[in-house]
Design a protein around this motif. Sequence first.
Motif, PDB file in Angstrom:
ATOM      1  N   ILE A   1      14.579   2.470 -18.781  1.00  6.95           N
ATOM      2  CA  ILE A   1      14.342   3.855 -18.366  1.00  6.95           C
ATOM      3  C   ILE A   1      12.843   4.110 -18.259  1.00  6.95           C
ATOM      4  O   ILE A   1      12.372   4.733 -17.311  1.00  6.95           O
ATOM      5  N   LYS A   2      12.090   3.576 -19.204  1.00  3.51           N
ATOM      6  CA  LYS A   2      10.631   3.732 -19.166  1.00  3.51           C
ATOM      7  C   LYS A   2      10.067   3.162 -17.878  1.00  3.51           C
ATOM      8  O   LYS A   2       9.249   3.783 -17.201  1.00  3.51           O
ATOM      9  N   LYS A   3      10.545   1.964 -17.549  1.00  5.05           N
ATOM     10  CA  LYS A   3      10.068   1.313 -16.326  1.00  5.05           C
ATOM     11  C   LYS A   3      10.344   2.189 -15.114  1.00  5.05           C
ATOM     12  O   LYS A   3       9.480   2.429 -14.276  1.00  5.05           O
ATOM     13  N   SER A   4      11.576   2.673 -15.025  1.00  7.59           N
ATOM     14  CA  SER A   4      11.952   3.487 -13.877  1.00  7.59           C
ATOM     15  C   SER A   4      11.159   4.782 -13.840  1.00  7.59           C
ATOM     16  O   SER A   4      10.800   5.278 -12.774  1.00  7.59           O
ATOM     17  N   LEU A   5      10.878   5.325 -15.011  1.00  6.31           N
ATOM     18  CA  LEU A   5      10.096   6.550 -15.078  1.00  6.31           C
ATOM     19  C   LEU A   5       8.702   6.309 -14.504  1.00  6.31           C
ATOM     20  O   LEU A   5       8.175   7.109 -13.724  1.00  6.31           O
TER      21      LEU A   5
ATOM     22  N   VAL B   1      11.601  12.629  -4.006  1.00  7.09           N
ATOM     23  CA  VAL B   1      11.010  11.300  -4.167  1.00  7.09           C
ATOM     24  C   VAL B   1      11.120  10.839  -5.610  1.00  7.09           C
ATOM     25  O   VAL B   1      11.503   9.698  -5.901  1.00  7.09           O
ATOM     26  N   GLY B   2      10.806  11.743  -6.525  1.00  9.99           N
ATOM     27  CA  GLY B   2      10.831  11.384  -7.949  1.00  9.99           C
ATOM     28  C   GLY B   2      12.200  10.910  -8.375  1.00  9.99           C
ATOM     29  O   GLY B   2      12.354   9.810  -8.910  1.00  9.99           O
ATOM     30  N   ILE B   3      13.205  11.718  -8.096  1.00  9.14           N
ATOM     31  CA  ILE B   3      14.560  11.349  -8.527  1.00  9.14           C
ATOM     32  C   ILE B   3      15.036  10.116  -7.772  1.00  9.14           C
ATOM     33  O   ILE B   3      15.564   9.173  -8.357  1.00  9.14           O
TER      34      ILE B   3
ATOM     35  N   SER C   1       8.900   6.035 -10.855  1.00 11.81           N
ATOM     36  CA  SER C   1       9.105   7.357 -10.281  1.00 11.81           C
ATOM     37  C   SER C   1       7.796   8.142 -10.218  1.00 11.81           C
ATOM     38  O   SER C   1       7.458   8.751  -9.203  1.00 11.81           O
ATOM     39  N   ILE C   2       7.025   8.099 -11.299  1.00 10.54           N
ATOM     40  CA  ILE C   2       5.739   8.812 -11.313  1.00 10.54           C
ATOM     41  C   ILE C   2       4.796   8.214 -10.265  1.00 10.54           C
ATOM     42  O   ILE C   2       4.137   8.931  -9.514  1.00 10.54           O
ATOM     43  N   TRP C   3       4.790   6.911 -10.191  1.00  6.42           N
ATOM     44  CA  TRP C   3       3.927   6.224  -9.230  1.00  6.42           C
ATOM     45  C   TRP C   3       4.254   6.662  -7.800  1.00  6.42           C
ATOM     46  O   TRP C   3       3.378   6.982  -7.008  1.00  6.42           O
ATOM     47  N   PHE C   4       5.543   6.717  -7.495  1.00  6.36           N
ATOM     48  CA  PHE C   4       5.912   7.075  -6.126  1.00  6.36           C
ATOM     49  C   PHE C   4       5.665   8.559  -5.839  1.00  6.36           C
ATOM     50  O   PHE C   4       5.344   8.926  -4.725  1.00  6.36           O
ATOM     51  N   MET C   5       5.799   9.405  -6.872  1.00  3.12           N
ATOM     52  CA  MET C   5       5.477  10.815  -6.645  1.00  3.12           C
ATOM     53  C   MET C   5       3.997  10.964  -6.315  1.00  3.12           C
ATOM     54  O   MET C   5       3.613  11.719  -5.425  1.00  3.12           O
ATOM     55  N   PHE C   6       3.180  10.188  -7.036  1.00  2.00           N
ATOM     56  CA  PHE C   6       1.741  10.203  -6.746  1.00  2.00           C
ATOM     57  C   PHE C   6       1.490   9.663  -5.338  1.00  2.00           C
ATOM     58  O   PHE C   6       0.768  10.255  -4.539  1.00  2.00           O
ATOM     59  N   LEU C   7       2.142   8.545  -5.063  1.00  2.51           N
ATOM     60  CA  LEU C   7       1.869   7.828  -3.817  1.00  2.51           C
ATOM     61  C   LEU C   7       2.236   8.674  -2.599  1.00  2.51           C
ATOM     62  O   LEU C   7       1.519   8.707  -1.602  1.00  2.51           O
ATOM     63  N   THR C   8       3.356   9.342  -2.664  1.00  3.45           N
ATOM     64  CA  THR C   8       3.842  10.053  -1.485  1.00  3.45           C
ATOM     65  C   THR C   8       3.339  11.492  -1.436  1.00  3.45           C
ATOM     66  O   THR C   8       3.654  12.222  -0.505  1.00  3.45           O
ATOM     67  N   PHE C   9       2.553  11.875  -2.458  1.00  9.56           N
ATOM     68  CA  PHE C   9       2.134  13.269  -2.545  1.00  9.56           C
ATOM     69  C   PHE C   9       1.485  13.805  -1.256  1.00  9.56           C
ATOM     70  O   PHE C   9       1.984  14.773  -0.677  1.00  9.56           O
ATOM     71  N   PRO C  10       0.421  13.178  -0.752  1.00  7.75           N
ATOM     72  CA  PRO C  10      -0.200  13.811   0.416  1.00  7.75           C
ATOM     73  C   PRO C  10       0.702  13.844   1.650  1.00  7.75           C
ATOM     74  O   PRO C  10       0.749  14.859   2.354  1.00  7.75           O
ATOM     75  N   ILE C  11       1.406  12.756   1.893  1.00  6.60           N
ATOM     76  CA  ILE C  11       2.186  12.678   3.127  1.00  6.60           C
ATOM     77  C   ILE C  11       3.456  13.520   3.039  1.00  6.60           C
ATOM     78  O   ILE C  11       3.837  14.209   3.974  1.00  6.60           O
ATOM     79  N   MET C  12       4.128  13.451   1.895  1.00  6.32           N
ATOM     80  CA  MET C  12       5.415  14.125   1.771  1.00  6.32           C
ATOM     81  C   MET C  12       5.270  15.608   1.434  1.00  6.32           C
ATOM     82  O   MET C  12       6.058  16.436   1.873  1.00  6.32           O
TER      83      MET C  12
ATOM     84  N   PHE D   1      13.363   7.005  -8.992  1.00 12.03           N
ATOM     85  CA  PHE D   1      13.835   6.711 -10.348  1.00 12.03           C
ATOM     86  C   PHE D   1      15.152   5.945 -10.282  1.00 12.03           C
ATOM     87  O   PHE D   1      15.310   4.887 -10.887  1.00 12.03           O
ATOM     88  N   LEU D   2      16.074   6.461  -9.480  1.00 13.09           N
ATOM     89  CA  LEU D   2      17.376   5.806  -9.376  1.00 13.09           C
ATOM     90  C   LEU D   2      17.280   4.476  -8.645  1.00 13.09           C
ATOM     91  O   LEU D   2      17.843   3.468  -9.076  1.00 13.09           O
ATOM     92  N   LEU D   3      16.529   4.489  -7.543  1.00 17.33           N
ATOM     93  CA  LEU D   3      16.453   3.261  -6.743  1.00 17.33           C
ATOM     94  C   LEU D   3      15.823   2.112  -7.525  1.00 17.33           C
ATOM     95  O   LEU D   3      16.169   0.954  -7.313  1.00 17.33           O
ATOM     96  N   SER D   4      14.913   2.439  -8.417  1.00 14.34           N
ATOM     97  CA  SER D   4      14.242   1.355  -9.138  1.00 14.34           C
ATOM     98  C   SER D   4      15.233   0.614 -10.031  1.00 14.34           C
ATOM     99  O   SER D   4      15.097  -0.582 -10.263  1.00 14.34           O
ATOM    100  N   PHE D   5      16.246   1.333 -10.539  1.00 12.08           N
ATOM    101  CA  PHE D   5      17.296   0.628 -11.297  1.00 12.08           C
ATOM    102  C   PHE D   5      18.019  -0.350 -10.386  1.00 12.08           C
ATOM    103  O   PHE D   5      18.222  -1.510 -10.723  1.00 12.08           O
ATOM    104  N   VAL D   6      18.420   0.168  -9.223  1.00 11.35           N
ATOM    105  CA  VAL D   6      19.159  -0.655  -8.272  1.00 11.35           C
ATOM    106  C   VAL D   6      18.328  -1.875  -7.896  1.00 11.35           C
ATOM    107  O   VAL D   6      18.807  -3.009  -7.872  1.00 11.35           O
TER     108      VAL D   6
END
Lengths: 404, 235, 300, 262
Positions: A11-15, A50-52, A18-29, A55-60
């Motif tokens: 869960i920590k990893k996925s979190l 993006v966050g949610i 998730s934070i990384w992708f929220m940061f990454l997509t912030f300006p564009i999204m 988070f889920l996709l990283s498990f998959v």
Amino acid sequence: MSFRDDKIQEIKKSLLVSIWFMFLTFPIMVIRVNPIEKAVEWRWENMLVVGIGSFLLSFVWRYMLKKKEAGEKRAEIGESGNTFLIQKILEEPRFCIPLLITLTIIAVAFPFIFSMYQTNIMTTALMYVVLGLGLNIVVGLAGLLDLGYVAFYAVGAYCYALLNHHFGLGFWSVLPIGAVLGFIFGILLGFPVLRLRGDYLAIVTLGFGEIIRLVLENWNEFSFGPSGIANIDRPAFWDFQFSLQNATIYLYFLMIGLTLFTIFVVNRLQNSRIGRAWIALREDETACQAMGIDKTRTKLTAFALGATWAGMVGVIFAAKTTFINPASFTFLESAMILSIVVLGGMGSILGVIIGALILILLPEYLRVFSDYRMLLFGAIMVIMMVFRPQGIITNIRRRYKFNE
Amino acid sequence: MLRLRNVNSFYGNIQVLKNINVEISRGEIITLIGANGAGKTTTLMTISGIVPARSGEVLFMEKPIHNMRPDIIVSLGISQVPEGRRIFPYLTVSENLDMGAFLRTDSENIKKDMEYIFELFPILGQRRNQPGKTLSGGEQQMLAISRAIMARPKLLLLDEPSLGLAPLIVKQLFEIIKKINIENQTTIFLVEQNANLALKVAHRGYVMENGRITLSDSAENLFSNENVKKAYLGL
Amino acid sequence: MEYFFELILGGLTRGSIYALIALGYTMVYGIVELINFAHGEIYMIGAFTALIFTSVLTLLGFNEIAVIVLASLLAVIYSSAYGYTVEKIAYKPLRNAPRLSPLISAIGMSIFLQNYVLLAQTSDFLPFPNLIPEFEFIKPYRHIIGSPEIIILLTTSIAMVLLTFLIKFTRIGKAMRATAQDRNMAMLVGVNVNRVISITFIIGSALAALGGVLIASHVGQINFYIGFIAGIKAFTAAVLGGIGSIPGAVLGALVLGLTESFATGYVSSDYEDVFAFGLLVLILIFRPAGILGRAAAQKV
Amino acid sequence: MNTILEVKDLTMDFGGLRALDHLDLNVVEGEIAAIIGPNGAGKTTFFNCITGIYNPTEGEVLISPPGKKRKKINGLKPNRVTENGMARTFQNIRLFPDMTVLENVMIGRHCRTSSGIVGAILRGRSTNKEEKEIVDFSYNILKKTSLSHLVNELAKNLPYGAQRRLEIARAMATEPFLLLLDEPAAGMNPQETRELDELITRIRDEESISILMIEHDMKLVMSLSDRIFVMDYGRKIAQGSPYDIINNPVVIKAYLGEDIYA
């Protein structure tokens, strides 16, 4: 480490992901600017998505990576784990024959049951099946990554459009001309580039494809430039011109016929002396040459044969839409055909058919997908390469029999 | 110092190492002999973490290292001189040596060690600014060993150092190997096809066939073993 | 004659931008032997990020200089982050796969990123503010050279020098060279190869972002598709100079820039891209090793 | 005895590096000849030069296949060299890993068969006949090389020794008059090496194929070869019978070392 700790770690990893992708997509999204009105629109809801989502996709993602590693391990130990259900069904005549009969009935009845619109979509899908099978000869069998495949498609389409426009030649007389022209262009373009290494070949073919498109776009006297050519004749039956509806049905059956013909030919080629040489060439060029195979000639055959099919489908495309312009022949079109082959399974006929049907029909019927169509294609190429480079259907070749 | 327990390794689809057990004590020179393709190189690559063990354990000073990254393993004190030298072709001799000391930060001592190398192999000193690929085979082998020493390893893995070198150079090389073992207290794990030479410098040896260890004994005993004589010594 | 100089200057400016992008291509190729097809998209994302932050920061009332510096910085940071992420997702799992697999993955990534920006932003061309200030001292020579040209040429030169210094003299530079020459051996002397590869992608992406900001403010408009063409041209430049070679990438980029400039200036501007593609095809066919590249010997 | 391969004054430069230096060598019909020498002496480069992978800088490579005219083959592409009757194996095994054992050998038949695209599509009687002949011929070779029990295995799943043998079988399928083997025993255990020894002798005696091989295993070289060539630094430093070579002081100094049999 206990099971619980493991879970917390995951869960920590996925979190983090998730934070990384929220940061990454912030300006564009999140932010959308309108420079003209100097307005900024904030779309924070996207960040949540993006966050949610990530988070889920990283498990998959991690689960699939693990599964892939496990699969590799199993293959190494010698169990063949990944046989697909479809393959099992097809190997069993008990299922295979009724399945084929059902398919035939559906295929024949289709245009009479469904609307013209549906039939048209099916015809398009079949065109991509044939394009996919054609590219499959080049990429799947011979292992030559051709990113300019659409150029030959354009050659076929413009061949019909121009001959029809200037000389009034009909569909049936141009179809073989388109095929031959595709073949000739295949040889002309293939000859200088086929001695290049795989990745360079890919880029050069891309370059050639773009050059052809740019020439079509700019050489107004020849191709009528970006405005294209309109009022191309639909295919006729001898001299008889169909009504629009009947022409659609006619084209549909024509495509069914061409599809069957293509499957037949590709299947025969695959199990022939030339087909074996292609596959061997894909596996080891140097060894192939040392075994007496003429590398250039064999590659050229594959390249030109692939181009032939693109040329034929090009003619049909022009006849179907009755209007063509260079915008139909961009790199993205090549990429789309390539992703059909990649998704289906390089070298596998059944795979390519399924791949084409999925990729063309899905966006048509599911509105959600149609906007995200190209996004999906891109993602599929990455995901397939990472997790299942052999495609949905692993290529099964004929086992040779021998007499003692 | 190093212990391999029931190690299985795969290379692509092929299982190369089958239940390997090896033990090396501090200060020893251990040799692993066997035919080409028996799995000797893979054994070393598994120890170094390049071809990770699929199952089994690799313990270095009682610490499991089989799940570690190659660079961490180097930092623990295991250096390898791989087969075929693998000199960085476009780096100069001194840059190659620098790369050997990549994980060290004591620049004063690095400089001293480099001087020591140039004393040990004066020819490398003369060529310090030449790109690695311009050296002859023997010089490259000296450079490869020197590069590994620059890491000040506790355990040095040597893969076929004699391969393709003139006998005279091979003789010098093995003297240097002995010297490193005695002077620097470096434990050495030597993989060789030239069993003759290897058994002369080693204390103990293992014989490998088709991915399995088939024999292990002192060097003298192996030297007089009839099977070894027939298969590897050409007697 | 003045027209001639104008073309040379135009070519050099254009070439400098290509150089910034080509450097990323060449570095990545040198180290993982992969044509990073998505590199052009990183450049496009750099330009978009810069545009977005310029607007936001301007609205927030920052002064002009602060906007330029901050927006460029953010563009560089974000592009690097994208480059890093793309490598982790699309290339790293394919380290030991057959050569074509990562290439297909890269093409997929490129299409994905294009459409991601298309969907999240817009398909229209967006006007891009000119971030480059007018220098007073240049005014009298305005008809020969403008401040955008000076800034572009200067930035490229500085980036070039810094990069050369980094690769020649620093520890990470040495690790990069070692990894490029023999990856497994680099591991054996203790280089964390995965980190070196990540850093390579980050540096390459940062340079591409810089190129993105400069070209966007020079040309004055951007859309989601600019990365594709720019990417191919930068790749052409990298191959022209000899892929894998840093000075080669710059040289190739300048040659390409000048060729394009003269071809459009003296022949026809309709076929601008055809010249670039044509050049690419010709080099790959006749001299795949490029101007400064080392021909790889066939190993049997 | 007829000379079937004549190499005259062969020189190969890579940039400034001279890999082969005015090398002369010949093989006569029915013999097993071996090339030995330290790594980097240019042995594999020599093979690459005479099989068309490299185009030599200077010199001539001439073949006189039994019953055919003498012919210059340097400058020909590798596939043409094979068509002319010289087939080779590789130092690092180069099979087609994802093809079956039988298919690997069938590829060797490519240059001796002719059906093209049209034939493949129509699959007429002659194509069918040819296909059957390819399969039968290939299976026969597998029997001769004791690989017939592995016929449907994928090449990559074969044990190491069998892979080496399969490479030889594949080369034999091209019906060569001269077989070039690049370190055929490399990586084999003593048992496999003994089988290889038998196989090579049998190929020469029963198939009338002459053999030129590069090999490091001195025991194998001594027991098999009629003649040995010794190379060092791209030059031929000695040639002669195994007995001559083993007692040649130059060879001992450059390659064997004093204590090889100590």
